[in-house]
Design a protein around this motif. Structure first.
Motif, mmCIF file in Angstrom:
data_model
loop_
_atom_site.group_PDB
_atom_site.id
_atom_site.type_symbol
_atom_site.label_atom_id
_atom_site.label_comp_id
_atom_site.label_asym_id
_atom_site.label_seq_id
_atom_site.Cartn_x
_atom_site.Cartn_y
_atom_site.Cartn_z
ATOM 1 N N ILE A 195 32.022 1.767 -1.423
ATOM 2 C CA ILE A 195 32.648 2.821 -0.619
ATOM 3 C C ILE A 195 31.583 3.545 0.204
ATOM 4 N N ARG A 196 30.477 3.916 -0.449
ATOM 5 C CA ARG A 196 29.398 4.621 0.260
ATOM 6 C C ARG A 196 28.808 3.771 1.371
ATOM 7 N N ASP A 197 28.572 2.476 1.061
ATOM 8 C CA ASP A 197 27.901 1.594 2.023
ATOM 9 C C ASP A 197 28.866 0.951 3.004
ATOM 10 N N GLU A 198 30.164 1.193 2.821
ATOM 11 C CA GLU A 198 31.206 0.626 3.682
ATOM 12 C C GLU A 198 31.090 -0.894 3.739
ATOM 13 N N GLN A 199 31.181 -1.494 2.554
ATOM 14 C CA GLN A 199 31.096 -2.940 2.413
ATOM 15 C C GLN A 199 32.398 -3.468 1.812
ATOM 16 N N ALA A 200 32.941 -4.529 2.414
ATOM 17 C CA ALA A 200 34.174 -5.134 1.908
ATOM 18 C C ALA A 200 33.908 -5.813 0.566
ATOM 19 N N LEU A 201 34.961 -5.914 -0.245
ATOM 20 C CA LEU A 201 34.862 -6.548 -1.551
ATOM 21 C C LEU A 201 35.837 -7.722 -1.635
ATOM 22 N N ALA A 202 35.383 -8.797 -2.236
ATOM 23 C CA ALA A 202 36.248 -9.943 -2.528
ATOM 24 C C ALA A 202 36.669 -9.823 -3.987
#
Length: 235
Positions: free
Chosen positions: A136-143
């Motif tokens: 959430i902090r790094d704004e990274q998508a999750l699989a």
């Protein structure tokens, strides 16, 4: 934990306990390697922090060394103390560890009684929460591989935007690529979770605003998501 935060925390630990602190104990407390602790101690000594000791024996902080105080009035300190204690209900090991460190700093800054208590009733087992918060902090998508209420498993790429800590459950709000809409997920139903190799930098705040607007338009959906469902909508 950022290196600068870790250096500050080492100073706090050395200030707070009697006798020398072994590098192995510091490493376990801060969840890093002993080699990292040796490097951090050397860095602090290079910055003229009066740490005495050596590898294999332990380290102490020379008396009289201090950091700028944190100033709270007693009611502010009590409010923070209760809030930190209630983090045990989240089941988030990362937040709990941070709460212990923060509580130690608070107790050094402000005298507190032990008359305020909380319980850990309803603590879920959610080991993924630290990784989710980082995404959430790094704004990274999750699989993810997610289990629905009917037991079915679906692979989803999600853009995580918020964690909601209810008393009885924690819920992850995210944009779901599979559904093309916002969904609420239960972390305890996530069977696999890894970085998707995709950034949504700059989109987090706008997505949260849209999600908040949708939640305000249908408050019941948010409440149900916090209690029992795998998303704000079925399917």
């Amino acid at each position: 934990m950022r290196p600068t935060d870790r250096l500050f925390e080492i100073i706090q630990i050395l200030r707070g306990g009697p006798g020398p602190h072994r590098a192995a104990d510091l490493a376990e407390s801060l969840e890093v390697s002993v080699r990292t602790i040796y490097r951090d101690i050397a860095a602090l000594q290079a910055m003229r922090v009066p740490i005495l000791g050596e590898a294999g024996i332990g380290y102490v902080l020379r008396r009289g060394y201090d950091l700028p105080p944190v100033n709270f009035d007693i009611e502010e300190a009590e409010a923070i103390s209760v809030g930190l204690a209630m983090l045990a209900r989240t089941g988030d090991a990362g937040l709990q560890s941070a709460a212990v460190r923060a509580a130690r700093k608070l107790s050094e800054a402000t005298p507190l009684t032990d008359a305020l208590m909380t319980t850990s009733w309803g603590v879920p087992d959610q080991a993924l929460l630290s990784d989710i918060r980082a995404a959430i902090r790094d704004e990274q998508a999750l699989a993810t591989l997610y289990e629905g209420m009917d037991g079915s498993l679906t692979r989803r790429t999600i853009l995580p935007i918020a964690l909601i800590y209810y008393a009885e459950v924690t819920v992850l709000a995210a944009w779901c690529r599979l559904r093309g809409d916002f969904r609420h997920f239960r972390p305890d139903r996530i069977h696999e979770c890894r970085p998707a190799g995709e950034s949504f930098a700059g989109e987090g705040a706008p997505l949260r605003r849209k999600w908040e607007a949708a939640r305000q338009a249908d408050p019941a959906a948010g409440r149900l998501a916090g209690q029992r469902s795998n998303s704000t909508k079925t399917g």
